[in-house]
Write a protein that holds these residues in place. Structure first.
Motif, mmCIF file in Angstrom:
data_model
loop_
_atom_site.group_PDB
_atom_site.id
_atom_site.type_symbol
_atom_site.label_atom_id
_atom_site.label_comp_id
_atom_site.label_asym_id
_atom_site.label_seq_id
_atom_site.Cartn_x
_atom_site.Cartn_y
_atom_site.Cartn_z
ATOM 1 N N LYS A 23 0.857 -1.190 0.000
ATOM 2 C CA LYS A 23 0.000 0.000 0.000
ATOM 3 C C LYS A 23 0.889 1.233 0.000
ATOM 4 C CE LYS A 23 -3.527 2.226 2.935
ATOM 5 N NZ LYS A 23 -4.263 2.104 4.216
ATOM 6 N N ARG A 24 0.500 2.210 -0.843
ATOM 7 C CA ARG A 24 1.229 3.475 -0.911
ATOM 8 C C ARG A 24 0.254 4.560 -1.368
ATOM 9 N NH1 ARG A 24 5.879 3.199 -4.909
ATOM 10 N NH2 ARG A 24 7.102 2.372 -3.181
ATOM 11 N N ASP A 25 0.225 5.691 -0.645
ATOM 12 C CA ASP A 25 -0.642 6.823 -0.997
ATOM 13 C C ASP A 25 -2.095 6.397 -1.162
ATOM 14 O OD1 ASP A 25 1.600 8.485 -1.029
ATOM 15 O OD2 ASP A 25 2.020 8.022 -3.132
ATOM 16 N N GLU A 26 -2.575 5.561 -0.221
ATOM 17 C CA GLU A 26 -3.966 5.082 -0.213
ATOM 18 C C GLU A 26 -4.306 4.177 -1.392
ATOM 19 O OE1 GLU A 26 -5.933 5.551 2.415
ATOM 20 O OE2 GLU A 26 -4.214 6.573 3.308
ATOM 21 N N VAL A 27 -3.297 3.739 -2.140
ATOM 22 C CA VAL A 27 -3.515 2.808 -3.252
ATOM 23 C C VAL A 27 -2.915 1.456 -2.862
ATOM 24 C CG1 VAL A 27 -3.117 2.326 -5.692
ATOM 25 C CG2 VAL A 27 -3.406 4.693 -4.913
ATOM 26 N N ILE A 28 -3.694 0.380 -3.071
ATOM 27 C CA ILE A 28 -3.237 -0.964 -2.727
ATOM 28 C C ILE A 28 -2.842 -1.687 -4.015
ATOM 29 C CG2 ILE A 28 -3.856 -3.185 -1.706
ATOM 30 C CD1 ILE A 28 -5.856 -1.650 0.051
ATOM 31 N N PHE A 29 -1.624 -2.206 -4.025
ATOM 32 C CA PHE A 29 -1.105 -2.936 -5.176
ATOM 33 C C PHE A 29 -0.864 -4.392 -4.769
ATOM 34 C CE2 PHE A 29 0.371 1.421 -5.337
ATOM 35 C CZ PHE A 29 0.140 1.817 -6.646
ATOM 36 N N SER A 30 -1.162 -5.301 -5.667
ATOM 37 C CA SER A 30 -0.785 -6.696 -5.438
ATOM 38 C C SER A 30 -0.383 -7.319 -6.760
ATOM 39 C CB SER A 30 -1.946 -7.487 -4.813
ATOM 40 O OG SER A 30 -3.004 -7.632 -5.727
ATOM 41 N N LYS A 31 0.471 -8.316 -6.685
ATOM 42 C CA LYS A 31 0.895 -9.012 -7.889
ATOM 43 C C LYS A 31 1.119 -10.472 -7.561
ATOM 44 C CE LYS A 31 3.961 -8.731 -11.884
ATOM 45 N NZ LYS A 31 5.061 -8.001 -12.546
ATOM 46 N N ILE A 32 0.423 -11.339 -8.288
ATOM 47 C CA ILE A 32 0.587 -12.776 -8.155
ATOM 48 C C ILE A 32 0.859 -13.320 -9.545
ATOM 49 C CG2 ILE A 32 -0.431 -14.953 -7.399
ATOM 50 C CD1 ILE A 32 -0.034 -12.951 -5.146
ATOM 51 N N GLN A 33 2.096 -13.768 -9.756
ATOM 52 C CA GLN A 33 2.535 -14.252 -11.062
ATOM 53 C C GLN A 33 2.245 -13.201 -12.122
ATOM 54 O OE1 GLN A 33 1.099 -18.195 -12.213
ATOM 55 N NE2 GLN A 33 3.213 -18.868 -12.324
ATOM 56 N N GLY A 34 1.390 -13.487 -13.116
ATOM 57 C CA GLY A 34 1.173 -12.535 -14.195
ATOM 58 C C GLY A 34 -0.001 -11.604 -13.987
ATOM 59 N N ILE A 35 -0.587 -11.609 -12.785
ATOM 60 C CA ILE A 35 -1.767 -10.785 -12.537
ATOM 61 C C ILE A 35 -1.448 -9.680 -11.526
ATOM 62 C CG2 ILE A 35 -4.148 -10.757 -11.711
ATOM 63 C CD1 ILE A 35 -4.401 -13.635 -12.614
ATOM 64 N N GLN A 36 -1.640 -8.436 -11.935
ATOM 65 C CA GLN A 36 -1.410 -7.286 -11.061
ATOM 66 C C GLN A 36 -2.739 -6.588 -10.795
ATOM 67 O OE1 GLN A 36 1.681 -4.674 -12.324
ATOM 68 N NE2 GLN A 36 1.560 -3.375 -10.533
ATOM 69 N N THR A 37 -2.963 -6.237 -9.528
ATOM 70 C CA THR A 37 -4.207 -5.583 -9.138
ATOM 71 C C THR A 37 -3.903 -4.248 -8.477
ATOM 72 O OG1 THR A 37 -5.291 -7.713 -8.801
ATOM 73 C CG2 THR A 37 -6.323 -5.807 -7.782
#
Length: 238
Positions: free
Chosen positions: A71-85
């Motif tokens: 999480k950075r600047d109220e934005v949540i990032f995730s990445k599992i293999q080839g999928i980024q959210t």
């Protein structure tokens, strides 16, 4: 005399093993708040590992996938293999680079929270029992679900630092998987999600939403190198 000492030692060792005790849903929610508070920090990063297993008793590791959530600047990032959210207050965007698809959902706004709350309330109805025990590793919580749930059981481990370390999910029905020779098989499977390297700083590279989509509200279209991807909008239309 030796036999007596052995029996006493064995008895004491069993006395030291913590047994599972039934707890209420409210008690479980209080437990969950302890490790969930970490995700209220303004910034964080946690590494993830998904290991799938086949079998029921003699579990065999099948595949391990690495990833992260931050999480950075109220934005949540995730990445599992080839999928980024990427999740903001307005929108949640999932980019599947392998299959060239972009999916859009509601973000962390009120509408989304109402949907999630309703889903959670429905999910709670599937729980048949919640058990808890403590040992030297931390707190184990075992949740059992009824026959209508695709998951039969989940087992969580929270360490002494109140950090969620693993969540072991067992599926009720056999599922298809491809063995090393490319043959499709149906077996019982389970997945262990491991959380590690907790830190209060987001240190993975990120991508901005405006590099992917033209807008975060209303009609959305893809831009740049993502224009060739398939766009799927899961947001309910008024």
């Amino acid at each position: 005399m030796k036999l007596t000492v052995y029996i006493i030692s064995l008895f004491l060792s069993f006395q030291g093993v913590s047994q599972y005790k039934e707890i209420t849903l409210e008690q479980y929610e209080n437990e969950a708040k302890k490790w969930g508070d970490f995700y209220n920090n303004k910034e964080y990063a946690v590494d993830l590992s998904y290991t799938s297993y086949t079998g029921t008793e003699n579990l065999v590791p099948y595949e391990t996938i690495k990833g992260y959530i931050q999480k950075r600047d109220e934005v949540i990032f995730s990445k599992i293999q080839g999928i980024q959210t990427i999740t903001t207050k307005e929108i949640k965007l999932s980019v599947d680079s392998d299959n060239k698809k972009v999916a859009i959902f509601y973000g962390n706004n009120e509408a989304s929270e109402n949907i999630v709350a309703d889903q959670f309330n429905q999910f709670k109805k599937l729980i048949t029992s919640i058990k808890k025990r403590n040992d030297s590793e931390g707190t184990f919580i075992e949740i059992t679900y009824n026959d209508y749930c695709p998951v039969s059981k989940s087992k969580l481990l929270v360490d002494k630092n109140k950090q969620l370390k693993t969540n072991w999910i067992t599926y009720r029905e056999p599922r298809e998987y491809e063995d090393a020779n490319g043959n499709l098989k149906r077996v019982n499977v389970s997945i262990k999600v491991a959380y590690s390297n907790y830190r209060k700083k987001a240190d993975y590279p990120t991508i901005s939403l405006n590099e992917i989509i033209t807008s975060t509200t209303g009609d959305v279209s893809l831009k740049g190198k993502y224009q060739s991807f398939e766009l799927i909008d899961f947001r309910p239309k008024n």
